[in-house]
Design a protein around this motif. Structure first.
Motif, PDB file in Angstrom:
ATOM      1  N   LEU A   6     -18.527 -31.735  22.065  1.00 43.87           N
ATOM      2  CA  LEU A   6     -19.113 -32.353  22.917  1.00 43.87           C
ATOM      3  C   LEU A   6     -20.372 -31.747  23.195  1.00 43.87           C
ATOM      4  N   PRO A   7     -21.577 -32.327  23.067  1.00 43.68           N
ATOM      5  CA  PRO A   7     -22.776 -31.452  23.520  1.00 43.68           C
ATOM      6  C   PRO A   7     -23.119 -31.170  24.673  1.00 43.68           C
ATOM      7  N   LYS A   8     -23.968 -30.431  24.996  1.00 45.10           N
ATOM      8  CA  LYS A   8     -24.037 -29.980  26.526  1.00 45.10           C
ATOM      9  C   LYS A   8     -24.629 -31.145  27.228  1.00 45.10           C
ATOM     10  N   GLY A   9     -23.942 -31.228  28.631  1.00 45.46           N
ATOM     11  CA  GLY A   9     -24.342 -32.351  29.400  1.00 45.46           C
ATOM     12  C   GLY A   9     -23.928 -33.860  29.138  1.00 45.46           C
ATOM     13  N   VAL A  10     -22.813 -33.966  28.459  1.00 48.89           N
ATOM     14  CA  VAL A  10     -22.443 -35.460  28.032  1.00 48.89           C
ATOM     15  C   VAL A  10     -21.230 -35.701  28.714  1.00 48.89           C
ATOM     16  N   MET A  11     -20.446 -34.499  29.164  1.00 51.13           N
ATOM     17  CA  MET A  11     -19.285 -34.882  30.061  1.00 51.13           C
ATOM     18  C   MET A  11     -19.259 -34.576  31.530  1.00 51.13           C
ATOM     19  N   THR A  12     -18.877 -35.653  31.938  1.00 52.73           N
ATOM     20  CA  THR A  12     -18.853 -35.692  33.536  1.00 52.73           C
ATOM     21  C   THR A  12     -17.325 -36.142  34.031  1.00 52.73           C
ATOM     22  N   LEU A  38     -19.755 -38.991  26.100  1.00 52.03           N
ATOM     23  CA  LEU A  38     -20.502 -39.736  25.137  1.00 52.03           C
ATOM     24  C   LEU A  38     -20.610 -41.358  25.691  1.00 52.03           C
ATOM     25  N   GLY A  39     -20.894 -41.427  26.909  1.00 52.74           N
ATOM     26  CA  GLY A  39     -21.211 -42.828  27.337  1.00 52.74           C
ATOM     27  C   GLY A  39     -20.050 -43.593  27.369  1.00 52.74           C
ATOM     28  N   MET A  40     -18.642 -42.993  27.577  1.00 48.21           N
ATOM     29  CA  MET A  40     -17.563 -43.722  27.953  1.00 48.21           C
ATOM     30  C   MET A  40     -16.348 -43.011  28.456  1.00 48.21           C
ATOM     31  N   ASP A  41     -15.486 -43.688  29.213  1.00 50.60           N
ATOM     32  CA  ASP A  41     -14.341 -43.048  29.765  1.00 50.60           C
ATOM     33  C   ASP A  41     -13.341 -42.543  28.540  1.00 50.60           C
ATOM     34  N   ALA A  42     -13.778 -41.412  28.292  1.00 46.74           N
ATOM     35  CA  ALA A  42     -12.945 -40.732  27.127  1.00 46.74           C
ATOM     36  C   ALA A  42     -11.482 -40.446  27.319  1.00 46.74           C
ATOM     37  N   ALA A  43     -11.220 -40.045  28.486  1.00 51.56           N
ATOM     38  CA  ALA A  43      -9.895 -39.798  28.930  1.00 51.56           C
ATOM     39  C   ALA A  43      -9.636 -40.486  30.320  1.00 51.56           C
TER      40      ALA A  43
END
Length: 228
Positions: free
Chosen positions: A81-87, A148-153
Motif C-alpha cells: 500500500l503506497p503512502k497516503g492510500v489507506m485511511t 486503494l479507493g475502496m473499503d478493503a476491510a
C-alpha cells in the motif's frame, strides 16, 4: 468542657474538608485498555485479529474530542500500500445515559505498507457533543479500512467487548441534572425580580406616580375640610 467543644469542632471541620477533598478528586472519566477480537471481511477473504483498544476523551468547548488508539494491526494486504492510500475509520457505540454512535477517523498512512504486513491503524479522532448530563460509556464498534479507493476491510467486534471509556458528563445546559430556573412554577403571572436600569426607571416612575396621587388626594381632602 470548652476544650471538648473545640476538639469536636475541629474534628467536624476536618471531616468536612476530607469529604470535600474526596468529592473534588473524583475522576470525571475512567478509561481501560480492552482487547477487541475483530472479525474482518476483506477482498482476499475473512481475517481475524485481536487488538488492544484505548479510548480517551478531552473536554473541548461544549463537547469532547474523542481518540481511539490501536496497539496492533487488525488486517494485512497482499500487495504493497503506497503512502497516503489507506485511511481507517470506526464507530464508537455509546451507552449509559447516551445512545447512538460517534464516528472517529484516522489520517492516511505516512509511509508505504509492505505486502502481507499487519496494517497499523494508529489513532482515530472524532467529536462527541453530549445532549444531557450523566454517565456515558464508549465501546469499540465497526472498524473500516479504506484503501486503494475502496473499503478493503470491514471489521466487527465478535467478543462483545466491554466499554473502553466511562465519561461523567456535567455542565450541559438543560441536562438531566440541571435544576430548573428559580421561580419557574408554571404560572403565567409569576415573574422574576427585575434589576436592570430600565426596570429601575420604571420602578421609580411608579413610585413617583404613587406620591403624586397621594399628594393630590391630600390636597382634595384639605380643600373639603376648608369648605366645611
Amino acid at each position: 468542657m470548652p476544650n471538648r467543644r473545640r476538639t469536636a469542632a475541629a474534628l467536624t471541620a476536618a471531616a468536612a474538608v476530607a469529604g470535600a477533598t474526596v468529592l473534588a478528586g473524583a475522576p470525571a472519566a475512567h478509561a481501560v485498555v480492552v482487547d477487541v477480537n475483530y472479525a474482518c471481511e476483506t477482498k482476499i477473504g475473512p481475517k481475524s485479529a485481536v487488538s488492544p483498544v484505548d479510548i480517551k476523551a478531552v473536554k473541548s468547548g461544549s463537547g469532547y474530542t474523542v481518540t481511539m488508539s490501536f496497539d496492533k494491526g487488525v488486517s494485512d494486504s497482499p500487495v504493497e500500500l503506497p503512502k497516503g492510500v489507506m485511511t481507517p475509520r470506526a464507530e464508537l457505540v455509546l451507552g449509559g445515559d447516551a445512545s447512538g454512535t460517534v464516528k472517529v477517523t484516522g489520517t492516511p498512512n505516512t509511509a508505504a505498507i509492505p505486502p502481507d504486513t499487519p496494517i497499523r491503524i494508529g489513532t482515530l479522532t472524532g467529536t462527541f457533543t453530549p445532549k444531557k448530563n450523566g454517565k456515558v460509556t464508549f465501546t469499540a464498534g465497526t472498524l473500516t479500512v479504506h484503501a486503494l479507493g475502496m473499503d478493503a476491510a470491514v471489521c466487527t467486534p465478535k467478543n462483545n467487548p466491554k466499554p473502553s471509556l466511562e465519561l461523567q458528563v456535567t455542565g450541559v445546559s438543560g441536562g438531566s441534572d440541571t435544576p430548573p430556573p428559580a421561580g419557574d412554577g408554571g404560572g403565567s403571572d409569576e415573574q422574576l425580580p427585575k434589576t436592570g436600569p430600565l426596570d429601575s426607571a420604571l420602578a421609580l416612575g411608579t413610585l413617583g406616580g404613587t406620591v403624586l396621587l397621594t399628594g393630590a388626594a391630600g390636597v382634595l381632602w384639605l380643600t373639603r375640610r376648608t369648605a366645611r
